[in-house]
Structure formats: structure tokens, C-alpha cells
Write a protein that holds these residues in place. Structure first.
Motif, PDB file in Angstrom:
ATOM      1  N   VAL A 166       0.860  -1.177   0.000  1.00 11.18           N
ATOM      2  CA  VAL A 166       0.000   0.000   0.000  1.00 11.18           C
ATOM      3  C   VAL A 166       0.898   1.229   0.000  1.00 11.18           C
ATOM      4  O   VAL A 166       1.575   1.525   0.989  1.00 11.18           O
ATOM      5  CB  VAL A 166      -0.932   0.006   1.219  1.00 11.18           C
ATOM      6  N   VAL A 167       0.905   1.974  -1.129  1.00 12.65           N
ATOM      7  CA  VAL A 167       1.771   3.145  -1.247  1.00 12.65           C
ATOM      8  C   VAL A 167       1.002   4.444  -1.075  1.00 12.65           C
ATOM      9  O   VAL A 167       1.616   5.516  -1.008  1.00 12.65           O
ATOM     10  CB  VAL A 167       2.503   3.147  -2.604  1.00 12.65           C
ATOM     11  N   GLY A 168      -0.326   4.366  -1.002  1.00  8.95           N
ATOM     12  CA  GLY A 168      -1.090   5.594  -0.849  1.00  8.95           C
ATOM     13  C   GLY A 168      -2.515   5.320  -0.417  1.00  8.95           C
ATOM     14  O   GLY A 168      -3.046   4.221  -0.586  1.00  8.95           O
ATOM     15  N   VAL A 169      -3.123   6.340   0.172  1.00  6.85           N
ATOM     16  CA  VAL A 169      -4.531   6.332   0.550  1.00  6.85           C
ATOM     17  C   VAL A 169      -5.174   7.544  -0.101  1.00  6.85           C
ATOM     18  O   VAL A 169      -4.681   8.676   0.069  1.00  6.85           O
ATOM     19  CB  VAL A 169      -4.719   6.357   2.081  1.00  6.85           C
ATOM     20  N   ALA A 170      -6.265   7.327  -0.862  1.00  7.46           N
ATOM     21  CA  ALA A 170      -6.912   8.407  -1.613  1.00  7.46           C
ATOM     22  C   ALA A 170      -8.298   8.674  -1.054  1.00  7.46           C
ATOM     23  O   ALA A 170      -8.992   7.759  -0.605  1.00  7.46           O
ATOM     24  CB  ALA A 170      -7.004   8.045  -3.093  1.00  7.46           C
ATOM     25  N   ALA A 171      -8.690   9.928  -1.089  1.00  9.65           N
ATOM     26  CA  ALA A 171     -10.011  10.347  -0.604  1.00  9.65           C
ATOM     27  C   ALA A 171     -10.818  10.887  -1.771  1.00  9.65           C
ATOM     28  O   ALA A 171     -10.294  11.587  -2.643  1.00  9.65           O
ATOM     29  CB  ALA A 171      -9.874  11.410   0.478  1.00  9.65           C
ATOM     30  N   ALA A 172     -12.111  10.551  -1.804  1.00  9.32           N
ATOM     31  CA  ALA A 172     -13.009  11.036  -2.849  1.00  9.32           C
ATOM     32  C   ALA A 172     -13.438  12.453  -2.533  1.00  9.32           C
ATOM     33  O   ALA A 172     -13.617  12.823  -1.367  1.00  9.32           O
ATOM     34  CB  ALA A 172     -14.226  10.129  -2.966  1.00  9.32           C
ATOM     35  N   ALA A 173     -13.623  13.252  -3.594  1.00  9.44           N
ATOM     36  CA  ALA A 173     -14.034  14.634  -3.393  1.00  9.44           C
ATOM     37  C   ALA A 173     -15.481  14.739  -2.949  1.00  9.44           C
ATOM     38  O   ALA A 173     -15.866  15.687  -2.267  1.00  9.44           O
ATOM     39  CB  ALA A 173     -13.819  15.428  -4.681  1.00  9.44           C
ATOM     40  N   GLY A 174     -16.313  13.785  -3.343  1.00 11.23           N
ATOM     41  CA  GLY A 174     -17.726  13.817  -2.980  1.00 11.23           C
ATOM     42  C   GLY A 174     -18.112  12.623  -2.137  1.00 11.23           C
ATOM     43  O   GLY A 174     -17.282  12.011  -1.463  1.00 11.23           O
ATOM     44  N   ALA A 175     -19.401  12.280  -2.185  1.00  5.48           N
ATOM     45  CA  ALA A 175     -19.923  11.155  -1.406  1.00  5.48           C
ATOM     46  C   ALA A 175     -19.318   9.848  -1.910  1.00  5.48           C
ATOM     47  O   ALA A 175     -19.202   9.621  -3.115  1.00  5.48           O
ATOM     48  CB  ALA A 175     -21.443  11.112  -1.505  1.00  5.48           C
ATOM     49  N   TRP A 176     -18.935   8.987  -0.981  1.00  8.61           N
ATOM     50  CA  TRP A 176     -18.348   7.688  -1.311  1.00  8.61           C
ATOM     51  C   TRP A 176     -18.764   6.731  -0.192  1.00  8.61           C
ATOM     52  O   TRP A 176     -18.057   6.508   0.765  1.00  8.61           O
ATOM     53  CB  TRP A 176     -16.835   7.803  -1.410  1.00  8.61           C
ATOM     54  N   ARG A 177     -19.980   6.142  -0.345  1.00 10.37           N
ATOM     55  CA  ARG A 177     -20.555   5.404   0.781  1.00 10.37           C
ATOM     56  C   ARG A 177     -20.892   3.958   0.469  1.00 10.37           C
ATOM     57  O   ARG A 177     -21.089   3.170   1.393  1.00 10.37           O
ATOM     58  CB  ARG A 177     -21.840   6.089   1.261  1.00 10.37           C
ATOM     59  N   HIS A 178     -20.971   3.591  -0.821  1.00  5.14           N
ATOM     60  CA  HIS A 178     -21.517   2.283  -1.142  1.00  5.14           C
ATOM     61  C   HIS A 178     -20.615   1.445  -2.038  1.00  5.14           C
ATOM     62  O   HIS A 178     -21.066   0.469  -2.618  1.00  5.14           O
ATOM     63  CB  HIS A 178     -22.885   2.438  -1.804  1.00  5.14           C
ATOM     64  N   GLN A 179     -19.340   1.811  -2.163  1.00  5.67           N
ATOM     65  CA  GLN A 179     -18.394   0.999  -2.914  1.00  5.67           C
ATOM     66  C   GLN A 179     -16.991   1.287  -2.401  1.00  5.67           C
ATOM     67  O   GLN A 179     -16.755   2.284  -1.714  1.00  5.67           O
ATOM     68  CB  GLN A 179     -18.491   1.283  -4.408  1.00  5.67           C
ATOM     69  N   SER A 180     -16.080   0.392  -2.704  1.00  8.11           N
ATOM     70  CA  SER A 180     -14.686   0.539  -2.296  1.00  8.11           C
ATOM     71  C   SER A 180     -13.803   0.368  -3.521  1.00  8.11           C
ATOM     72  O   SER A 180     -14.164  -0.350  -4.459  1.00  8.11           O
ATOM     73  CB  SER A 180     -14.319  -0.511  -1.238  1.00  8.11           C
ATOM     74  N   ALA A 181     -12.643   1.029  -3.513  1.00 12.07           N
ATOM     75  CA  ALA A 181     -11.802   1.043  -4.710  1.00 12.07           C
ATOM     76  C   ALA A 181     -10.346   0.765  -4.351  1.00 12.07           C
ATOM     77  O   ALA A 181      -9.836   1.212  -3.306  1.00 12.07           O
ATOM     78  CB  ALA A 181     -11.916   2.384  -5.426  1.00 12.07           C
ATOM     79  N   LEU A 182      -9.699   0.015  -5.247  1.00 16.13           N
ATOM     80  CA  LEU A 182      -8.250  -0.205  -5.226  1.00 16.13           C
ATOM     81  C   LEU A 182      -7.695   0.299  -6.554  1.00 16.13           C
ATOM     82  O   LEU A 182      -8.254  -0.012  -7.620  1.00 16.13           O
ATOM     83  CB  LEU A 182      -7.920  -1.680  -5.053  1.00 16.13           C
ATOM     84  N   PHE A 183      -6.603   1.065  -6.503  1.00 16.84           N
ATOM     85  CA  PHE A 183      -6.031   1.651  -7.718  1.00 16.84           C
ATOM     86  C   PHE A 183      -4.638   1.069  -7.957  1.00 16.84           C
ATOM     87  O   PHE A 183      -3.796   1.039  -7.055  1.00 16.84           O
ATOM     88  CB  PHE A 183      -5.940   3.177  -7.590  1.00 16.84           C
TER      89      PHE A 183
END
Length: 820
Positions: A166-183
Motif C-alpha cells: 500500500v503506497v497511498g490512501v486516496a479520498a473522494a471529493a464527494g460522497a463515497w458510501r456504497h463501494q470501495s476502490a483499489l487503484f
């Protein structure tokens, strides 16, 4: 007339209270469903993943070709495009699979870091991924997993777990409540997605001063050649429609919304029947008072006004109680429907005035309809009945009901003979399904109509045995059931409907589950079948290669067929790596299925008959995301099977990068392959899993039928118990004749048993008859007993017996408490 109505109601509080409770129960359940339906109707698509881009182009997963992306980039109205790949990426942290509460799906989605601009995501801690072994997590997922920058995790893609830092943690600019993401890096994300070549979606950013509408028109012109003569078009999404394009949270529409309305209709239909039975029973018990009113000069129209006014007042009183109860029950109903997959994770119940109004109007309409049906019976009461000593309840049942019920049985038998004997060619697959539905409907209707006569017959048969027993309570209970059988008609009708409907619905589902398993037993000859686990989405080529040359991989992909002179037809095709006849018992006409060459396809028998083609015929097909139609030769026709699609394509082609949906292995596996992302079944386990899949995909209907069954059970027990309240004078006469209170209570309890037991027996007989039909129609080693859902029906029958006995005894005890 209203004053007289009040005076007559006071003499029969049990009947009125029974109708009121039934109305409250019906309006509460319907009101709760209406709050859910109204909330679903008003729910807007939730946009999270594509919240940062005004326009999105989407299609079938992985089918938007690079040429389309370049054409969009070349538009003067476009500033830039951002392609997006999405694939399921189960996350494991320190040996624990991570699932975030509130997500629509149990596993995170993987993306390339370049598509983070679509949300947009920004690095909160650490840095973007720069190498294949690096990953960035969204902040919500990192918090749920308890992971910090620099830690090691495992991600499973196509059934194989791989280590990542894990090299980073990203935050969404808007609502992010019902899914999760890996980049991941863009190149590595394309590799993990199977090297499809295409992308899943393209976000389009407009050039300066270009409105979204103008941008959509320009993009539409580019898509027009791709969408010509295809059943799988690429779609432009703007505004709320972007939520549909991201495939995350969609509104509860389509199949789910139809399911909600079906529940409302079924509940309302059952409520009408139950309320009609209870109100009809109330009027029969007030028959002498109505006869007195007729004798003193009351006109039929005045009685109608009086009885209809009573019904409206009861409905309004019931609505005042049912609306708040329905509002409290609605979140519970929504929670269960979410578990069944009917409602999505973002769904919220909204308490608006309209469902409350509809609930009250529903109660009034049901009460009016029930009252109108009951008033017709009340108008048949003769004024001379007011002077009769015998109660009007002893009148005989109408023979029209019996004859109609027997006619329904005859119709069910005739349809059964037609279905089992193949006397009429029924078009597949709707024909047999409609015939089965008609048999079930006729059977349930016939049982409901005949039930009061069956209770009467059972009472007459048991009467000699009760006389020989020498117990006053048992003998009087049998005599009451025989002579005053109309007294119990309301309870009999609703209870019969509930038990029979639940039994035949769940029994039919058991039959379909068995048929799915039996079909797999007949078709699958592989020793092992590998499929994705509930948290995974596919198994990959690396896994198939590791299992040896004997492993056969099957991919499922959508395509379009183009029949001559007809509209394009979308269907599911299969790409098979290896020879499917080595792992499936599959009769084939024509060439071998494992040797299809470019320009050749195989087709299932049903589809070939529908298109009027045979081996050697040529058909036209179109693959998703392509500009050209292809003319191909039907090299083989194979038997219909649920393991393959309706068309078989050569394994080498533009869709060969799609991941496998299943891998079949003949012989030993040679190594352990089960993991959190892949499930390995032996042949017996796979057959069982097919039955479980069938039950899981249709699990809503058994619970709906049980809900209706419980609904009917409560109404039946309510009719049995509260009808006792109006029998004070009868119980007082028994006490004056020397009967003890315990004998009177025992009599009332036996009356309920003698009413419920025949109903249970009749309902089980109907369920058993349908089980025999299923067993015969199965054409295999099926036992009728396996299609009788005793585990579901036993609680209903036991609850009816226990509730009727205990309720009747307690009510009699309360009635006789003050014997003065």
C-alpha cells in the motif's frame, strides 16, 4: 340508522372487533409495502464513481475499443477522455478477507490510477502507484481494513491472490458510501482485467464553453456506427444516469420494482378475501337483529346505508392505527428485501403523506367491497327470522360454492392430464409455465371454496366417536361444528388459503431446485468444477493452465444475432477452451465442438429451431464493441444445456481475453485450488450447488408465500377467538345446565381444533397432489415427498392449532369471568 347500527354493534363486540383487527392487520402490511414502493419510486440513482465527469460512455464490460476512444479524443467539443477499467478485486489483510459494511457488493473494485480523475480521487497520504506491485486504497476501505501506508496486503484477481504494498490512501471529493476502490498502475490494471483490449467506460470532459447537451450530440454521432443493428448498444449517460453507467447503486426499478408491486397486489388481494370473510361472518351473527329491523319497517336501502357506514367507520379507525404501524414496519420490510437483492444498499425509506393516504383509501375500499359482498347476504334475511328460535347460523352452506370448487378441481385435473400427457404442444418455455400456474391457481381456488364443506363432513364423521367418548365438551364441540358450521366459515377460508398457497408455492420452488440439480447430474461428467466464490467474479487462464490440458474453461459473453427480416436479438454466447464434450454429456450434430475455426459457430437446438437453421446454414452475428457484422457458418448443433450459452464461438478471437466463468476438470485436480476467491466442487457438490443457486435466485417467493400464510393464520385465529365473545348467552345457558367452566373452555378449544385440523388435512392433500404432478412431470427419480415443504408448513399448522386452542380458551375464560 346510525344509532341503530351502534346499538346492534354493542351486542356483538367480538365480531366488530374481529373485523377491526383484520382491517388493521391488512392495512398495516399494505401500508408498510406502500411506504417502501413510494420510496423506491422516488429514489434517484446514486452517482459516486463518475461524479467528477459530466458525460460517460458505457457498454458491455470491456468492449469499448481503442478506436472509439481515439475518435472521441479527436472531437473538437472534447477536452480529454479518461478510459476506465473495472474488475472485482477481493482484498485480504493479514489473512482476513475485508468487506466494508454498507457496500453494494462484498468485494472492492479495481481500477487504473488514471481513472481516479472521474470521481475525482486525490492522494491523502503517500503517493500514486508507480509499479505493478503497488496499490492505492480509498480512505474508507483503508479505515475498515485497518491498513496504513507501507503495509502489505493481498488482492485476488481471477482467482489468484497476489501481494501488494500500500503506497497511498486516496479520498473522494464527494460522497463515497456504497463501494470501495483499489487503484493500480494503468498498465497493471489492464493486465489484471484480463488484457481485454477494450475498456468498460469512457469519461468525456468538454472543451471550454461546450455545454453537456452539445457534447452529447457530438459523442452520439461517433457512437452511431457502433450502435447500428445491435442489441447491445453503447449508451451516453449524463446527470443521474451516470449512476447507472457506473454499475454501482441503481434505483429499485425494473425487476425489483415489479416485485414490490407484486407484493402489494398479493397482500391486497388476500386482505380483500379475509376482510370479506370476517365481515360476512359478523353480519351472519347479527342476522336476528337485522331481521328485527326488517320486521319493524326498515327498508333494504336503509340497511345498506347502515352497514356501509359501519364499514367506513371501521376502515377509518383501522387506518388511524395502521398508518403509524406501517411506518414503523416499513424499514423492517426494506431490510429483508435488501437481503433478497430486491432493494439496493443506498435505499432509504422516506415517510411521505401519499402512502399514508393510499393506505387509508385502501382500507376504505377493502371495507366497502367486503361490506357490499356481505350486504347481499344480509338482504336475503327474511323479517320472519326474527321470531325463529334457532339461530340463523344453522342454515346450510350454499351448494353453488361446492359445485364451483369441484369445477376448479376438475379444471386442475384436466390441465394436469394435458401437461403430463403432452396432448397439446405447448410453446417453450412459457407454455408449460403458464399451464403449471393455471393448475396451481385452480387448485388453490378449489380448496378455498370446498374447505367449509370439508370441515362439515369431518365433523359429521367424528360426531359418533365424540358421542362414544362420553365427554360433554367434546360432544358439544362436534355438534357445534356440524350445526353452526357457517360460524367458522371466515376462519376456514383464510386459513385454507394461507396454508395451501404457501405449500404449493414453496413445493413448486423445491421442484425447480430439484430439476436444476437433476439436470446438472445428467449433463456434467466432469469430476471437478471450479467457479468464482461469492466475493470473486471470475477464474483466469493462469489457473486453467495450472490444472493441465484436461481442464476446459468456459467464458460467457453477450452477442447479437441478426435473423433475416427480424430485429437484432441479444443472447449469451460461450467461448470454450478445450473440448466441452469431454466434461459435458452433450449430444452434437455436425462437427466437433472443440475444433471450431474462424468463421464457424455452434448453436443450441432451441435457438437453431427458432431461427430455422441447421448444420451448414449461414447466420450473421455481431460482437459487442465492433463496427462490422460477421457472416458465420453453423458447424454444429448441440443439445440445450444450462452449462453453455445458446451460441458457441471459436476460442480464438477478439473476446478470448474475457475471464472464465467456470473451469471443468476430468480426473484429479492434482493440487489444492480452493481459496477465498475460487470455490472447487467435486461432482456431487456441484450438483448440490445448482439446487442452491436455484433456491437463492428465487428465495423471495417462499418468504412472500409464508408472509401471506402468516397473515391468513392471524386472521383465522382472530376470527376463531373473537367470535367467541358474542356467545355469552350460549355459555351462560350451558353453565345453568350444570357444565363446569373447564368443560365450556374445553368445548371452545375443541371447536377450534375440529375447524383447523380438517383445513390442514385438506391443504396438505392439495400440496401432496401437486407434488405428485411435479414428480411425474420430472421424468426422473423424484419422490413426491421431496416436494412437500413440511418444514415450512409445520409451523403454520402448529401455530394455527395452538393459537386457535389457546385463544378460544382464554377468550371464553374472560367472557365467563363475571357470570352475573
Amino acid at each position: 340508522m346510525l344509532w341503530l347500527a351502534w346499538r346492534t354493534v354493542r351486542r356483538h363486540p367480538g365480531s366488530v372487533l374481529g373485523a377491526l383487527i383484520t382491517l388493521i392487520l391488512a392495512a398495516t402490511v399494505v401500508g408498510a409495502m406502500w411506504f417502501v414502493v413510494e420510496s423506491a419510486d422516488r429514489q434517484r440513482p446514486v452517482t459516486e464513481r463518475y461524479a467528477g465527469v459530466p458525460l460517460v460512455v458505457g457498454g458491455v464490460a470491456g468492449t469499448l475499443p481503442p478506436g472509439l476512444v481515439r475518435a472521441l479524443d479527436a472531437l473538437p467539443e472534447v477536452a480529454r477522455t479518461v478510459p476506465d477499467l473495472t474488475f472485482i478485486a477481493p482484498l485480504s489483510v493479514r489473512g482476513r478477507t475485508v468487506s466494508v459494511p454498507g457496500d453494494q457488493y462484498p468485494s472492492p473494485a479495481g481500477h487504473g490510477w488514471g481513472s481516479a480523475a472521474l470521481t475525482p480521487f486525490r492522494i491523502e497520504r503517500g503517493r500514486p502507484p508507480g509499479a505493478p506491485g503497488e496499490v492505492v486504497m480509498d480512505a474508507r476501505l483503508a479505515g475498515a481494513a485497518g491498513v496504513a501506508v507501507g503495509e502489505r496486503v493481498e488482492v485476488a484477481v481471477s482467482g489468484v491472490f497476489r501481494p501488494y504494498e500500500v503506497v497511498g490512501v486516496a479520498a473522494a471529493a464527494g460522497a463515497w458510501r456504497h463501494q470501495s476502490a483499489l487503484f493500480f498502475t494503468d498498465d497493471h490494471a489492464a493486465e489484471l482485467a484480463g488484457g481485454r483490449g477494450g475498456v468498460d467506460a469512457v469519461g468525456v470532459f468538454p472543451a471550454g464553453g461546450v455545454a453537456t447537451e452539445r457534447l452529447g450530440q457530438a459523442v452520439g454521432r461517433v457512437l452511431e456506427p457502433y450502435n447500428l443493428r445491435t442489441a447491445l448498444p453503447m449508451r451516453i449517460s449524463t446527470g443521474d444516469a451516470r449512476g447507472l453507467a457506473e454499475g454501482n447503486i441503481v434505483p429499485s426499478s425494473g425487476e425489483g420494482f415489479n416485485t414490490l408491486w407484486f407484493l402489494v397486489y398479493m397482500t391486497g388481494l388476500v386482505a380483500v378475501g379475509m376482510v370479506s370473510a370476517v365481515m360476512g361472518l359478523s353480519l351472519r351473527r347479527r342476522g336476528r337483529e337485522l331481521a328485527v329491523l326488517r320486521a319493524v319497517g326498515a327498508r333494504p336501502g336503509q340497511l345498506r346505508v347502515m352497514l356501509v357506514a359501519e364499514a367506513v367507520l371501521l376502515a377509518l379507525a383501522a387506518g388511524a392505527v395502521a398508518v403509524p404501524l406501517g411506518a414503523l414496519l416499513a424499514p423492517v420490510v426494506a431490510g429483508r428485501l435488501h437481503e433478497f437483492g430486491v432493494l439496493n444498499a443506498a435505499f432509504e425509506v422516506r415517510l411521505t403523506p401519499l402512502p399514508a393516504l393510499w393506505t387509508v383509501l385502501f382500507g376504505v375500499a377493502v371495507a366497502l367491497l367486503a361490506s357490499m359482498l356481505a350486504v347481499r347476504r344480509a338482504m336475503r334475511i327474511r323479517p320472519g327470522d326474527a321470531l325463529a328460535e334457532a339461530p340463523a347460523e344453522g342454515a346450510r352452506l350454499g351448494r353453488g360454492r361446492l359445485l364451483t370448487g369441484l369445477a376448479m378441481f376438475a379444471l386442475a385435473a384436466a390441465l394436469t392430464v394435458v401437461l403430463l400427457g403432452n396432448l397439446v404442444a405447448l410453446p417453450e418455455p412459457l407454455g408449460p409455465m403458464i399451464a403449471q400456474f393455471s393448475i396451481v391457481t385452480a387448485l388453490v381456488t378449489g380448496v378455498g371454496l370446498v374447505a367449509p364443506w370439508f370441515v362439515l363432513l369431518a365433523g359429521r364423521l367424528l360426531r359418533p366417536a365424540a358421542a362414544r367418548a362420553g365427554r360433554a365438551g367434546t360432544f358439544l364441540a362436534t355438534a357445534n361444528v356440524v350445526f353452526n358450521h357457517r360460524r367458522f366459515a371466515g376462519a376456514v377460508g383464510s386459513l385454507t388459503l394461507g396454508i395451501t398457497l404457501a405449500g404449493v408455492t414453496i413445493g413448486t420452488q423445491l421442484f425447480y431446485d430439484w430439476r436444476a440439480a437433476h439436470r446438472a447430474t445428467a449433463e456434467v461428467i466432469a469430476d471437478h468444477v471450479l467457479k468464482p466464490s461469492p466475493i470473486g467474479n471470475a477464474v483466469g487462464e493462469d489457473l486453467r493452465r495450472g490444472l493441465g490440458d484436461g481442464a476446459v474453461g468456459v467464458r460467457m459473453v453477450p452477442i447479437t444475432t441478426l435473423p433475416e427480416g427480424r430485429a437484432p436479438v441479444g443472447l449469451i454466447a460461450s467461448l470454450v477452451t478445450g473440448d466441452p464434450t469431454r466434461v459435458l454429456r452433450l449430444p452434437v450434430r455436425g462437427g466437433p465442438l472443440g475444433g471450431l475455426e474462424a468463421g464457424q459457430v455452434a448453436m443450441s437446438e432451441t435457438l437453431a429451431a427458432r431461427h430455422g437453421v441447421r448444420v451448414g446454414s449461414r447466420i450473421r452475428i455481431r460482437l459487442p464493441g465492433t463496427l462490422e457484422e460477421a457472416s458465420v457458418t453453423v458447424a454444429a448443433v448441440y443439445a440445450d444445456t444450462t452449462e453453455l450459452g445458446q451460441v458457441l464461438l471459436p476460442s480464438a478471437g477478439p473476446l478470448q481475453a474475457q475471464p472464465y466463468t467456470a473451469i471443468y476438470v476430468r480426473g484429479p485436480l492434482g493440487r489444492e485450488v480452493s481459496s477465498a476467491a475460487v470455490v472447487s466442487h467435486d461432482r456431487r457438490e456441484y450438483v448440490e450447488s445448482k439446487a442452491l443457486e436455484s433456491a437463492e435466485s428465487n428465495r423471495l417467493m417462499p418468504y412472500v408465500s409464508m408472509l401471506i400464510g402468516v397473515f391468513c393464520l392471524v386472521a383465522a385465529v382472530n376470527s376463531l377467538c373473537l367470535g367467541v365473545v358474542d356467545r355469552r348467552r350460549e355459555f351462560g345457558a350451558m353453565r345453568r345446565l350444570g357444565m363446569r367452566r373447564r368443560q365450556v373452555m374445553g368445548m371452545a378449544g375443541w371447536e377450534s381444533v375440529l375447524t383447523v385440523l380438517p383445513v390442514v388435512a385438506l391443504s396438505l392433500a392439495a400440496v401432496a397432489a401437486l407434488a405428485v404432478v411435479h414428480a411425474v412431470s420430472a421424468g426422473g427419480p423424484a419422490s413426491p415427498g421431496s416436494f412437500i415443504p413440511l418444514a415450512w408448513l409445520a409451523p403454520l399448522a402448529g401455530g394455527a392449532l395452538l393459537g386457535g386452542w389457546a385463544g378460544s380458551v382464554l377468550v371464553v375464560r374472560a367472557v365467563m369471568k363475571n357470570e352475573r
